[in-house]
Scaffold this motif. Structure first.
Motif, mmCIF file in Angstrom:
data_model
loop_
_atom_site.group_PDB
_atom_site.id
_atom_site.type_symbol
_atom_site.label_atom_id
_atom_site.label_comp_id
_atom_site.label_asym_id
_atom_site.label_seq_id
_atom_site.Cartn_x
_atom_site.Cartn_y
_atom_site.Cartn_z
ATOM 1 N N ILE A 83 -3.357 -3.255 1.924
ATOM 2 C CA ILE A 83 -2.390 -3.932 2.795
ATOM 3 C C ILE A 83 -2.867 -3.907 4.239
ATOM 4 O O ILE A 83 -2.808 -4.917 4.948
ATOM 5 N N GLN A 86 -5.777 -6.333 4.888
ATOM 6 C CA GLN A 86 -5.444 -7.761 4.876
ATOM 7 C C GLN A 86 -4.999 -8.252 6.242
ATOM 8 O O GLN A 86 -5.201 -9.413 6.577
ATOM 9 N N LEU A 95 1.949 -9.471 0.065
ATOM 10 C CA LEU A 95 2.375 -8.214 0.668
ATOM 11 C C LEU A 95 3.565 -7.631 -0.087
ATOM 12 O O LEU A 95 3.617 -6.421 -0.323
ATOM 13 N N GLU A 98 2.270 -6.191 -3.419
ATOM 14 C CA GLU A 98 1.526 -4.943 -3.217
ATOM 15 C C GLU A 98 2.459 -3.794 -2.845
ATOM 16 O O GLU A 98 2.324 -2.687 -3.374
ATOM 17 N N SER A 99 3.402 -4.058 -1.957
ATOM 18 C CA SER A 99 4.345 -3.002 -1.585
ATOM 19 C C SER A 99 5.273 -2.672 -2.758
ATOM 20 O O SER A 99 5.651 -1.515 -2.946
#
Length: 119
Positions: A83, A86, A95, A98-99
């Motif tokens: 993250i 990026q 995002l 991924e989070s």
């Protein structure tokens, strides 16, 4: 010589190779940081991943098993580093994915800790 002993020897050789490569990679990272004279969060997270890999290998040699939480911590750290790498130009939906993956792994660690508190 039994098949089991050959497999155990091969496993130990590969784990030693992983340890040596991890130490070399950590050394290369430190040398690069010294050359640049600058440390960023992404660098610290990478070094933390190296330390966790070595910790996982140490845990294996101490108990002949790998606690499942160690690879999960490594995965969360790797996702956090991704993250950060990026930057601001990343697609917001990526995002969120991924989070969300970090949150899912954290919940898995919490559940495992509640079920098996000795890990």
């Amino acid at each position: 010589m039994s098949v089991k002993s050959v497999l155990e020897g091969t496993e130990k050789a590969f784990l030693m190779l992983i340890a040596v490569c991890t130490v070399v990679a950590m050394g290369q990272e430190v040398m690069q940081l010294l050359a640049l004279r600058r440390v960023e969060l992404k660098d610290l997270l990478l070094m933390f991943i190296y330390a966790e890999v070595l910790g996982m290998l140490g845990a294996f040699y101490a108990s002949h098993r790998i606690p499942i939480t160690i690879p999960l911590f490594i995965a969360m750290t790797a996702l956090a580093r991704l993250i950060i790498l990026q930057g601001k130009e990343a697609d917001p939906s990526i995002l969120l994915y991924e989070s969300g993956a970090i949150l899912l792994i954290a919940v898995a660690c919490w559940v495992i800790g509640r079920i098996r508190p000795h890990e």
